[in-house]
Write a protein that holds these residues in place. Structure first.
Motif, PDB file in Angstrom:
ATOM      1  N   GLN A 106      -5.566  -3.152   6.818  1.00  0.00           N
ATOM      2  CA  GLN A 106      -4.817  -2.903   5.588  1.00  0.00           C
ATOM      3  C   GLN A 106      -4.549  -4.232   4.888  1.00  0.00           C
ATOM      4  OE1 GLN A 106      -4.040   0.176   4.328  1.00  0.00           O
ATOM      5  NE2 GLN A 106      -5.397   0.818   5.981  1.00  0.00           N
ATOM      6  N   PRO A 107      -4.642  -4.238   3.564  1.00  0.00           N
ATOM      7  CA  PRO A 107      -4.378  -5.489   2.845  1.00  0.00           C
ATOM      8  C   PRO A 107      -2.917  -5.898   2.991  1.00  0.00           C
ATOM      9  CG  PRO A 107      -4.639  -3.661   1.300  1.00  0.00           C
ATOM     10  CD  PRO A 107      -4.958  -3.134   2.679  1.00  0.00           C
ATOM     11  N   GLY A 108      -2.692  -7.207   3.013  1.00  0.00           N
ATOM     12  CA  GLY A 108      -1.327  -7.724   3.086  1.00  0.00           C
ATOM     13  C   GLY A 108      -0.610  -7.536   1.761  1.00  0.00           C
ATOM     14  N   THR A 109       0.657  -7.892   1.753  1.00  0.00           N
ATOM     15  CA  THR A 109       1.493  -7.689   0.576  1.00  0.00           C
ATOM     16  C   THR A 109       0.935  -8.413  -0.648  1.00  0.00           C
ATOM     17  OG1 THR A 109       3.422  -7.456   1.990  1.00  0.00           O
ATOM     18  CG2 THR A 109       3.844  -7.905  -0.337  1.00  0.00           C
ATOM     19  N   ARG A 110       0.543  -9.657  -0.497  1.00  0.00           N
ATOM     20  CA  ARG A 110       0.012 -10.421  -1.634  1.00  0.00           C
ATOM     21  C   ARG A 110      -1.212  -9.723  -2.213  1.00  0.00           C
ATOM     22  NH1 ARG A 110      -3.379 -14.353  -3.505  1.00  0.00           N
ATOM     23  NH2 ARG A 110      -2.424 -15.959  -4.801  1.00  0.00           N
ATOM     24  N   GLU A 111      -2.119  -9.300  -1.358  1.00  0.00           N
ATOM     25  CA  GLU A 111      -3.345  -8.629  -1.817  1.00  0.00           C
ATOM     26  C   GLU A 111      -3.013  -7.295  -2.498  1.00  0.00           C
ATOM     27  OE1 GLU A 111      -7.370  -8.080  -2.580  1.00  0.00           O
ATOM     28  OE2 GLU A 111      -6.314  -9.890  -1.957  1.00  0.00           O
ATOM     29  N   ARG A 112      -2.059  -6.567  -1.964  1.00  0.00           N
ATOM     30  CA  ARG A 112      -1.658  -5.293  -2.590  1.00  0.00           C
ATOM     31  C   ARG A 112      -1.097  -5.531  -3.997  1.00  0.00           C
ATOM     32  NH1 ARG A 112       1.141  -4.290   2.162  1.00  0.00           N
ATOM     33  NH2 ARG A 112       3.077  -4.056   0.986  1.00  0.00           N
ATOM     34  N   ILE A 113      -0.329  -6.595  -4.141  1.00  0.00           N
ATOM     35  CA  ILE A 113       0.247  -6.937  -5.444  1.00  0.00           C
ATOM     36  C   ILE A 113      -0.872  -7.251  -6.441  1.00  0.00           C
ATOM     37  CG2 ILE A 113       1.612  -8.677  -6.698  1.00  0.00           C
ATOM     38  CD1 ILE A 113       3.342  -8.851  -4.057  1.00  0.00           C
ATOM     39  N   ILE A 114      -1.833  -8.045  -6.017  1.00  0.00           N
ATOM     40  CA  ILE A 114      -2.941  -8.421  -6.900  1.00  0.00           C
ATOM     41  C   ILE A 114      -3.758  -7.186  -7.284  1.00  0.00           C
ATOM     42  CG2 ILE A 114      -5.134  -9.680  -7.010  1.00  0.00           C
ATOM     43  CD1 ILE A 114      -3.769 -11.843  -5.239  1.00  0.00           C
ATOM     44  N   ARG A 115      -4.087  -6.365  -6.327  1.00  0.00           N
ATOM     45  CA  ARG A 115      -4.880  -5.158  -6.607  1.00  0.00           C
ATOM     46  C   ARG A 115      -4.142  -4.212  -7.549  1.00  0.00           C
ATOM     47  NH1 ARG A 115      -7.564  -3.350  -0.806  1.00  0.00           N
ATOM     48  NH2 ARG A 115      -8.725  -5.286  -0.454  1.00  0.00           N
ATOM     49  N   ALA A 116      -2.856  -4.024  -7.290  1.00  0.00           N
ATOM     50  CA  ALA A 116      -2.065  -3.134  -8.149  1.00  0.00           C
ATOM     51  C   ALA A 116      -2.000  -3.690  -9.575  1.00  0.00           C
ATOM     52  CB  ALA A 116      -0.655  -2.966  -7.587  1.00  0.00           C
ATOM     53  N   ALA A 117      -1.754  -4.976  -9.698  1.00  0.00           N
ATOM     54  CA  ALA A 117      -1.683  -5.592 -11.027  1.00  0.00           C
ATOM     55  C   ALA A 117      -3.026  -5.496 -11.734  1.00  0.00           C
ATOM     56  CB  ALA A 117      -1.239  -7.046 -10.914  1.00  0.00           C
ATOM     57  N   SER A 118      -4.095  -5.714 -11.010  1.00  0.00           N
ATOM     58  CA  SER A 118      -5.428  -5.656 -11.605  1.00  0.00           C
ATOM     59  C   SER A 118      -5.725  -4.264 -12.157  1.00  0.00           C
ATOM     60  CB  SER A 118      -6.471  -6.060 -10.564  1.00  0.00           C
ATOM     61  OG  SER A 118      -7.758  -6.047 -11.129  1.00  0.00           O
ATOM     62  N   LEU A 119      -5.451  -3.243 -11.383  1.00  0.00           N
ATOM     63  CA  LEU A 119      -5.711  -1.872 -11.831  1.00  0.00           C
ATOM     64  C   LEU A 119      -4.802  -1.497 -13.005  1.00  0.00           C
ATOM     65  CD1 LEU A 119      -7.288   0.733 -11.461  1.00  0.00           C
ATOM     66  CD2 LEU A 119      -5.551   1.460  -9.821  1.00  0.00           C
ATOM     67  N   LEU A 120      -3.522  -1.852 -12.911  1.00  0.00           N
ATOM     68  CA  LEU A 120      -2.600  -1.540 -14.001  1.00  0.00           C
ATOM     69  C   LEU A 120      -3.001  -2.253 -15.290  1.00  0.00           C
ATOM     70  CD1 LEU A 120       0.762  -1.619 -12.025  1.00  0.00           C
ATOM     71  CD2 LEU A 120      -0.275   0.394 -13.111  1.00  0.00           C
ATOM     72  N   MET A 121      -3.388  -3.514 -15.179  1.00  0.00           N
ATOM     73  CA  MET A 121      -3.798  -4.268 -16.366  1.00  0.00           C
ATOM     74  C   MET A 121      -5.106  -3.723 -16.933  1.00  0.00           C
ATOM     75  SD  MET A 121      -2.588  -8.097 -15.165  1.00  0.00           S
ATOM     76  CE  MET A 121      -3.766  -8.925 -16.198  1.00  0.00           C
ATOM     77  N   GLN A 122      -5.982  -3.252 -16.080  1.00  0.00           N
ATOM     78  CA  GLN A 122      -7.226  -2.640 -16.552  1.00  0.00           C
ATOM     79  C   GLN A 122      -6.914  -1.417 -17.411  1.00  0.00           C
ATOM     80  OE1 GLN A 122      -9.732  -1.064 -13.434  1.00  0.00           O
ATOM     81  NE2 GLN A 122     -11.502  -0.928 -14.785  1.00  0.00           N
ATOM     82  N   ARG A 123      -5.949  -0.639 -16.976  1.00  0.00           N
ATOM     83  CA  ARG A 123      -5.636   0.621 -17.654  1.00  0.00           C
ATOM     84  C   ARG A 123      -4.647   0.479 -18.805  1.00  0.00           C
ATOM     85  NH1 ARG A 123      -5.365   4.773 -12.488  1.00  0.00           N
ATOM     86  NH2 ARG A 123      -7.598   4.635 -12.039  1.00  0.00           N
ATOM     87  N   GLN A 124      -3.723  -0.482 -18.714  1.00  0.00           N
ATOM     88  CA  GLN A 124      -2.685  -0.549 -19.749  1.00  0.00           C
ATOM     89  C   GLN A 124      -2.468  -1.943 -20.313  1.00  0.00           C
ATOM     90  OE1 GLN A 124       0.073   1.453 -17.084  1.00  0.00           O
ATOM     91  NE2 GLN A 124       1.231  -0.428 -16.789  1.00  0.00           N
ATOM     92  N   GLY A 125      -3.306  -2.885 -19.946  1.00  0.00           N
ATOM     93  CA  GLY A 125      -3.216  -4.230 -20.487  1.00  0.00           C
ATOM     94  C   GLY A 125      -2.121  -5.066 -19.838  1.00  0.00           C
ATOM     95  N   TYR A 126      -2.113  -6.333 -20.210  1.00  0.00           N
ATOM     96  CA  TYR A 126      -1.136  -7.282 -19.676  1.00  0.00           C
ATOM     97  C   TYR A 126       0.262  -6.975 -20.182  1.00  0.00           C
ATOM     98  CZ  TYR A 126       1.167 -11.809 -18.906  1.00  0.00           C
ATOM     99  OH  TYR A 126       2.041 -12.798 -18.532  1.00  0.00           O
ATOM    100  N   GLU A 127       0.375  -6.765 -21.489  1.00  0.00           N
ATOM    101  CA  GLU A 127       1.689  -6.517 -22.082  1.00  0.00           C
ATOM    102  C   GLU A 127       2.312  -5.223 -21.576  1.00  0.00           C
ATOM    103  OE1 GLU A 127       3.350  -8.700 -23.754  1.00  0.00           O
ATOM    104  OE2 GLU A 127       1.703 -10.110 -23.976  1.00  0.00           O
ATOM    105  N   GLY A 128       1.498  -4.222 -21.331  1.00  0.00           N
ATOM    106  CA  GLY A 128       2.004  -2.923 -20.893  1.00  0.00           C
ATOM    107  C   GLY A 128       2.295  -2.838 -19.410  1.00  0.00           C
ATOM    108  N   THR A 129       2.023  -3.900 -18.679  1.00  0.00           N
ATOM    109  CA  THR A 129       2.219  -3.906 -17.234  1.00  0.00           C
ATOM    110  C   THR A 129       3.418  -4.774 -16.884  1.00  0.00           C
ATOM    111  OG1 THR A 129      -0.138  -3.575 -16.847  1.00  0.00           O
ATOM    112  CG2 THR A 129       1.142  -4.457 -15.016  1.00  0.00           C
ATOM    113  N   GLY A 130       4.416  -4.171 -16.291  1.00  0.00           N
ATOM    114  CA  GLY A 130       5.618  -4.908 -15.906  1.00  0.00           C
ATOM    115  C   GLY A 130       5.615  -5.270 -14.423  1.00  0.00           C
TER     116      GLY A 130
END
Length: 194
Positions: free
Chosen positions: A6-30
């Motif tokens: 399982q990915p560690g916490t840092r990797e999970r954060i990066i993956r989640a941010a990447s997917l969210l930014m792909q779908r809703q952009g940087y500004e739309g991702t908190g």
């Protein structure tokens, strides 16, 4: 069957941010949303990314760059003929987009459009990603015997065309823009071989 680590916490954060930014952009991702999607605490996000949202954003763009580069490399190496390889790449992108329900287009385009000229660190990471993808295509064309200048120009055309076709496919919820673009790019590549 072996367990996948399982990915560690840092990797999970990066993956989640990447997917969210792909779908809703940087500004739309908190940051809070990233923490929730990553199943991490807000404190963990700031622990791994003391630079806050911008640092998370840069890491997310780099992750998206490497993920897309793997897909691109796999498609380009599957066919010996570079024209056929580019057409295959376009079809692969079309299938991925369709399978995502038309929501997962280019992993960095939404972020690129809204941060250009406003968030230099993100803008730089986006430019590096596009350059990386262009270099992968250019390298493949050089391997096939294309002269340096032609390979570089053609690679720029390939990445730019695929980007536009992917957005159009997403808007129309159709694979056709990507498959047609891939076929025409293949013809263009063939025309350079004379």
């Amino acid at each position: 069957m072996a367990n996948t680590p399982q990915p560690g916490t840092r990797e999970r954060i990066i993956r989640a941010a990447s997917l969210l930014m792909q779908r809703q952009g940087y500004e739309g991702t908190g940051i809070k949303q990233v923490a929730q999607e990553a199943r991490a605490t807000l404190g963990s996000v700031y622990h791994f990314f003391p630079g806050g949202k911008q640092a998370v954003g840069v890491a997310a763009v780099r992750h998206a760059d490497h993920e897309f580069a793997e897909l691109l490399s796999a498609s380009l190496s599957e066919e010996a003929d570079p024209a056929k390889a580019v057409a295959l790449c376009a079809r692969t992108l079309a299938h991925h987009l369709r399978d995502s329900g038309w929501v997962d287009g280019c992993p960095i385009s939404a972020t690129a459009l809204e941060t250009t000229g406003r968030v230099p660190a993100i803008e730089h990471a986006v430019a590096q990603a596009f350059q990386h993808w262009r270099d992968l295509v250019a390298d493949r064309l050089r391997e096939a015997g294309f002269p340096e200048g032609d390979a570089d120009d053609m690679a720029t055309t390939v990445i730019s065309t695929l980007e536009g076709a992917e957005l159009t496919a997403q808007v129309f919820k159709s694979e056709t823009p990507l498959t047609v673009a891939g076929e025409h790019l293949a013809r263009l590549i063939d025309s350079y071989r004379g």
